[in-house]
Motif scaffolding. Structure first.
Motif, PDB file in Angstrom:
ATOM      1  N   PHE B 127       0.764  -1.136  -0.095  1.00  0.00           N
ATOM      2  CA  PHE B 127       0.260  -0.007  -0.033  1.00  0.00           C
ATOM      3  C   PHE B 127       0.875   1.333  -0.135  1.00  0.00           C
ATOM      4  O   PHE B 127       2.068   1.494   0.648  1.00  0.00           O
ATOM      5  N   GLY B 128       0.433   2.194  -0.870  1.00  0.00           N
ATOM      6  CA  GLY B 128       0.922   3.583  -0.835  1.00  0.00           C
ATOM      7  C   GLY B 128       2.189   3.733  -1.599  1.00  0.00           C
ATOM      8  O   GLY B 128       2.620   4.709  -1.975  1.00  0.00           O
ATOM      9  N   SER B 129       2.628   2.276  -2.473  1.00  0.00           N
ATOM     10  CA  SER B 129       3.554   2.415  -3.510  1.00  0.00           C
ATOM     11  C   SER B 129       3.062   3.295  -4.759  1.00  0.00           C
ATOM     12  O   SER B 129       1.822   3.420  -5.013  1.00  0.00           O
ATOM     13  N   ASN B 130       4.095   3.825  -5.444  1.00  0.00           N
ATOM     14  CA  ASN B 130       3.930   4.611  -6.588  1.00  0.00           C
ATOM     15  C   ASN B 130       4.212   3.619  -7.755  1.00  0.00           C
ATOM     16  O   ASN B 130       5.269   3.206  -8.141  1.00  0.00           O
ATOM     17  N   MET B 131       3.194   3.442  -8.503  1.00  0.00           N
ATOM     18  CA  MET B 131       3.157   2.660  -9.504  1.00  0.00           C
ATOM     19  C   MET B 131       3.632   3.036 -10.818  1.00  0.00           C
ATOM     20  O   MET B 131       3.927   2.457 -11.813  1.00  0.00           O
ATOM     21  N   SER B 132       4.047   4.584 -10.893  1.00  0.00           N
ATOM     22  CA  SER B 132       4.362   5.390 -12.125  1.00  0.00           C
ATOM     23  C   SER B 132       5.790   5.777 -11.996  1.00  0.00           C
ATOM     24  O   SER B 132       5.857   6.770 -10.854  1.00  0.00           O
ATOM     25  N   GLN B 133       6.593   5.677 -12.784  1.00  0.00           N
ATOM     26  CA  GLN B 133       7.881   6.232 -13.162  1.00  0.00           C
ATOM     27  C   GLN B 133       7.744   7.567 -13.709  1.00  0.00           C
ATOM     28  O   GLN B 133       8.632   8.243 -13.707  1.00  0.00           O
ATOM     29  N   LEU B 140      -1.199  11.296  -8.464  1.00  0.00           N
ATOM     30  CA  LEU B 140      -2.527  11.064  -8.228  1.00  0.00           C
ATOM     31  C   LEU B 140      -2.341  10.034  -6.991  1.00  0.00           C
ATOM     32  O   LEU B 140      -1.887   8.973  -7.098  1.00  0.00           O
ATOM     33  N   LEU B 141      -3.203  10.295  -5.718  1.00  0.00           N
ATOM     34  CA  LEU B 141      -3.249   9.325  -4.785  1.00  0.00           C
ATOM     35  C   LEU B 141      -4.740   8.680  -5.098  1.00  0.00           C
ATOM     36  O   LEU B 141      -5.777   9.424  -5.081  1.00  0.00           O
ATOM     37  N   VAL B 142      -4.666   7.356  -4.876  1.00  0.00           N
ATOM     38  CA  VAL B 142      -5.877   6.526  -5.056  1.00  0.00           C
ATOM     39  C   VAL B 142      -6.182   6.007  -4.013  1.00  0.00           C
ATOM     40  O   VAL B 142      -5.307   4.941  -3.605  1.00  0.00           O
ATOM     41  N   ILE B 143      -7.307   5.899  -3.463  1.00  0.00           N
ATOM     42  CA  ILE B 143      -7.734   5.318  -2.241  1.00  0.00           C
ATOM     43  C   ILE B 143      -8.901   4.734  -2.330  1.00  0.00           C
ATOM     44  O   ILE B 143     -10.174   5.234  -2.791  1.00  0.00           O
ATOM     45  N   PHE B 196      -7.173  -0.821  -0.321  1.00  0.00           N
ATOM     46  CA  PHE B 196      -5.999  -0.630  -0.883  1.00  0.00           C
ATOM     47  C   PHE B 196      -5.791   0.567  -1.574  1.00  0.00           C
ATOM     48  O   PHE B 196      -6.712   1.342  -1.698  1.00  0.00           O
ATOM     49  N   TRP B 197      -4.794   1.100  -1.475  1.00  0.00           N
ATOM     50  CA  TRP B 197      -4.239   2.454  -1.772  1.00  0.00           C
ATOM     51  C   TRP B 197      -2.995   2.344  -2.362  1.00  0.00           C
ATOM     52  O   TRP B 197      -2.060   1.767  -2.002  1.00  0.00           O
ATOM     53  N   PHE B 198      -2.656   3.348  -3.600  1.00  0.00           N
ATOM     54  CA  PHE B 198      -1.522   3.484  -4.139  1.00  0.00           C
ATOM     55  C   PHE B 198      -1.396   4.914  -4.597  1.00  0.00           C
ATOM     56  O   PHE B 198      -2.267   5.970  -4.785  1.00  0.00           O
TER      57      PHE B 198
END
Lengths: 335, 335
Positions: B127-133, B140-143, B196-198
């Protein structure tokens, strides 16, 4: 693109019930071709109805996607798996019979499937030439005429002829045998008596290429891949409806179960024998040689075109569709 | 094969009028699978009716053969042009909506098209990982939460998430940027509160790949290739119907003309802003960051399956077809 220039009907919240009409709307709204609009309308309707009537599952849909992908990927310059697919589903026969209708009772030679093995590489040959280099094949003398429906010979018709070698393979399937050169095929031009004649080999039964997706489908359907022995002919000449046909050797074990639905009674021929010394001398063959004779009859482009339009109108009226014929093809009549 | 072992009905002299029944006959005679028989029966019927209703010409047929061939040949491990074709013809949406029906009025999250860009390469992230390089994208925070129809959180759901970079390309379309490594995608597992959030980037509108046969078809149809900005989600867990969906950014210029028909009102979301200091600290973002929240609701496999069967039966009865459901899929009821 500039989104402000979009001129399309609004789509959203698409469901099983409204998706088809919405796809039609977006496909026709800015479409400059009434014929393409009509084709897409019918294509999408049937594609969606197919999915609705089978309740196609995601897994089956994906199997279909993979099947089509593999079918495209096995195609090369000399292998056309989508034509094979069309052939084994009866579509090729259907399209040919609609596009090249033959008047009944005038003795016009019937058409049949082109198949995927016609090429544009064949040499033009003079009468009496031997188009087959295959020494294992049984030599065959072929003597033909090409005439109109009144029995008048037609001069100057271009005739493409092609057949397999004695192992049941076309030249393009075995480039290692003939070093990539055309074999078992030629082009001739009819003379003023409508004659043409050549030497080939007695055709043999063979399986269509069945090591690809189409072959695997046939296995799943419990169908065999065989075609009865035949020789292909294509006739072209200005003012004449192109005739794609083939002659089938009578008594072949696959005569009634051709994998691609090509056999017609009028195209089944006997293989005879040259018994006459004078004839043998005239055609430079031995007495006892195998002999095939056939008289082809062509229909004029004008007659064929009129018949095509007439049948199209009748068929579409029977289906309750109001159509008009534009450039020889139906589009919806929306006036 | 031994021709004496052929057990097939006799075919010959096939015409526009009798070809379809004969293809059915040969496709079903030795076919061990009632489901495959039924699928082929419907496929061949619709394929032939399509040709009959359009009076498809040989030239158009050949254009279709070439289109399908090119569509297959442009496919690679990371490009699936047949899925694109299915998408722009509305078939993908239709199949998904039949295969994954959602009960109405229970707040179940609607599904939408998978598209051709889901991969199995994404990393599992905490959770909280940044999936975009992508440093050009707007962070964008997605919760999110994932719950059942009664509001109970579901733990242990595997969630696939994927989106384009800020140029509108998925990682697989630009391997040179990320050196072939996954980017803009991840896999997460919901916790016992269903959370889940990322971190990702704000989705952008983009054209589907339109340099191939499908793009050329869209041009001919007067259609644009654009999709409104969205982020894909897929939910899988034992006992739960797989949910393939996406969230669409409200107000996108292509919201009502999505090239692949995916948008549904319930899936359109607002992009908000993190205004609360405590929240910013909790999620390790700056105040003023963009924020997307969504509560997904899954339906059980059992409920979905019962609904699928019920709707299949109702739809086929409406069509006047007597069917029975075998392994969840309809086949003709010939008893």
């Amino acid at each position: 693109m500039d989104p402000s220039k979009i001129s399309l009907p609004e789509l959203k919240n698409l469901t099983t019930d409204n998706i088809t009409d919405n796809v039609h709307l977006i496909n026709t709204h800015n479409n400059p071709s009434p014929r393409l609009s009509y084709i897409l309308d019918r294509l999408v309707t049937h594609l969606h109805d197919f999915a609705r009537e089978t309740r196609l599952s995601t897994g089956e849909w994906m199997a279909g996607i993979q099947f089509l992908t593999q079918t495209g990927q096995i195609c090369t310059d000399v292998r056309q798996e989508f034509i094979l697919l069309s052939d084994i589903l009866g579509l090729s026969l259907l399209v040919d019979s609609m596009d090249h209708p033959k008047p009944t009772n005038l003795g016009v030679t019937e058409g049949t499937v082109l198949g995927p093995f016609h090429t544009h590489e064949a040499e033009h040959m003079g009468f009496g030439s031997n188009m087959s280099q295959d020494t294992e094949g049984e030599p065959l003398l072929v003597i033909c005429t090409v005439k109109d429906t009144k029995g008048n010979p037609i001069e100057g018709i271009k005739i493409d002829i092609w057949e397999t070698d004695s192992t049941g393979h076309y030249d393009v399937q075995r480039p290692e045998v003939n070093h990539g050169k055309p074999d078992g095929r030629c082009v001739m031009t009819s003379d003023k008596e409508g004659n043409f004649w050549f030497k080939g080999i007695v055709p043999v039964s063979y399986p269509i290429p069945h090591d690809g997706p189409v072959g695997k489908l046939l296995v799943k359907l419990g169908r065999h891949p065989w075609r009865p022995a035949h020789m292909h002919f294509m006739f072209e000449g200005e003012g004449w409806d192109r005739l794609i046909t083939a002659l089938y050797v009578r008594g072949d074990p696959y005569e009634t179960t051709d994998a691609v639905f090509g056999v017609k009674d009028s195209l089944i021929v006997d293989i005879n024998t040259v018994t006459d010394e004078a004839m043998a001398k005239q055609y430079d063959v031995k007495v006892g040689s195998k002999l095939l004779t056939y008289d082809f009859v062509l229909v004029s482009e004008q007659e064929s075109s009129a018949l095509r339009n007439e049948r199209a109108k009748a068929a579409l009226e029977k289906l309750g569709r109001r159509v008009k014929i534009v450039e020889g093809l139906p589009v919806p009549d929306v006036d």
